[in-house]
Write an enzyme that holds these catalytic residues in place. Sequence first.
Site, PDB file in Angstrom:
ATOM      1  CG  ASP A 235       0.874  -1.752   7.346  1.00 43.49           C
ATOM      2  OD1 ASP A 235       0.440  -0.647   7.313  1.00 43.49           O
ATOM      3  OD2 ASP A 235       1.874  -2.776   7.648  1.00 43.49           O
TER       4      ASP A 235
ATOM      5  CG  ASP B  49       4.830   2.846   7.405  1.00 43.55           C
ATOM      6  OD1 ASP B  49       3.959   2.263   6.625  1.00 43.55           O
ATOM      7  OD2 ASP B  49       4.243   2.039   8.314  1.00 43.55           O
TER       8      ASP B  49
ATOM      9  CG  HIS C  37       4.022  -2.814  10.158  1.00 47.77           C
ATOM     10  ND1 HIS C  37       2.955  -2.116  11.156  1.00 47.77           N
ATOM     11  CD2 HIS C  37       4.541  -1.980   9.193  1.00 47.77           C
ATOM     12  CE1 HIS C  37       2.572  -1.236  10.147  1.00 47.77           C
ATOM     13  NE2 HIS C  37       3.565  -1.000   9.460  1.00 47.77           N
TER      14      HIS C  37
ATOM     15  CG  HIS D 297      -0.649  -0.210   2.248  1.00 49.57           C
ATOM     16  ND1 HIS D 297       0.538  -0.477   2.680  1.00 49.57           N
ATOM     17  CD2 HIS D 297      -0.585   0.963   3.372  1.00 49.57           C
ATOM     18  CE1 HIS D 297       1.404  -0.498   4.305  1.00 49.57           C
ATOM     19  NE2 HIS D 297       0.233   0.290   4.593  1.00 49.57           N
TER      20      HIS D 297
END
Length: 305
Positions: free
Chosen positions: A206, A65, A265, A61
């Site tokens: 995410d 970051d 992450h 996406h």
Amino acid sequence: MLDVCLLGTGGTVPLPNRWLTSLFLRWQGHAMLVDCGEGTQIALHQQAISCKSIDTILLTHYHTDHTAGLPGILLTMAKSERTEPVTIYGPKGLVDVMEGVYKVARYIPFEINLIEMTEKENDFIVDGLKIKAINAKHSVPCFAYIFQLDRMPKFDRQKAEALNIPMRIWGQLQKGNVVEKDGITYDPSQVLGQPRRGIQMVYATDTRPLDRLVDLASHADLYIGEGMYGDPEKIEKAMLNKHSTMQETAILAKKMEAKELWFTHYSPSVKDPMEYADVIHQIFNNAVFSHDGQQKTLRFIDEGE
């Protein structure tokens, strides 16, 4: 075999010992980058990996970051005198994102092919590596990726000899090529044995937990999943921001019967992921609290050989 290296394991902002999200894959002479957060160039240098070797970039996406390192990576490729094209895959909006990249990375002498994926599930192949991109559950359009590296069936010499197939074309048939010789067409199925298990790897960050992975990636060799929050009391925050807790990711890995789980992450608030190890290992024993530079070579399993 498939070489895997987590270049950066951080989320949101980089920390002194934790670059932002990025994954490097290498197989059969090909190289790929998945996400390109801030610090990816430095992380590549630390692992002695040349930017010039990367032919394909997958983006989950477009949060910064995961993308802020793109201009630098492309400019470094340009300075290394790269002339071969680079292909970038991502969700809808890729063209707009790259227009911004071009404004700060003005001199790029090689062709960049942009492929926007708009379906809920997208299947494509990059240099023999099969890839399925599936919709993740994030606050913006986002994909999780399933990688499959197939293995050719074993060559059956007895079959080839019984059919009087010329030895000089055995190699081509073993590679899966149809061969015509002296007016006769030979098919690989004539000389190959039963299918053999390949390598499967999953990258899903995410996102809220994706039960779809249980169906699509059961028994994956490696599941790289989100470790945004370690404190189970942050479940409401995870739900609000469309992320996953370590506990949720570990539960999904167990459902998938994955061989191994790597967390990535991490939130900047997670100073030491290992403080959650005891709890997580009670859920899924083969969970690894990854660090920048975490590496592994996934190899084909010799079944009955």
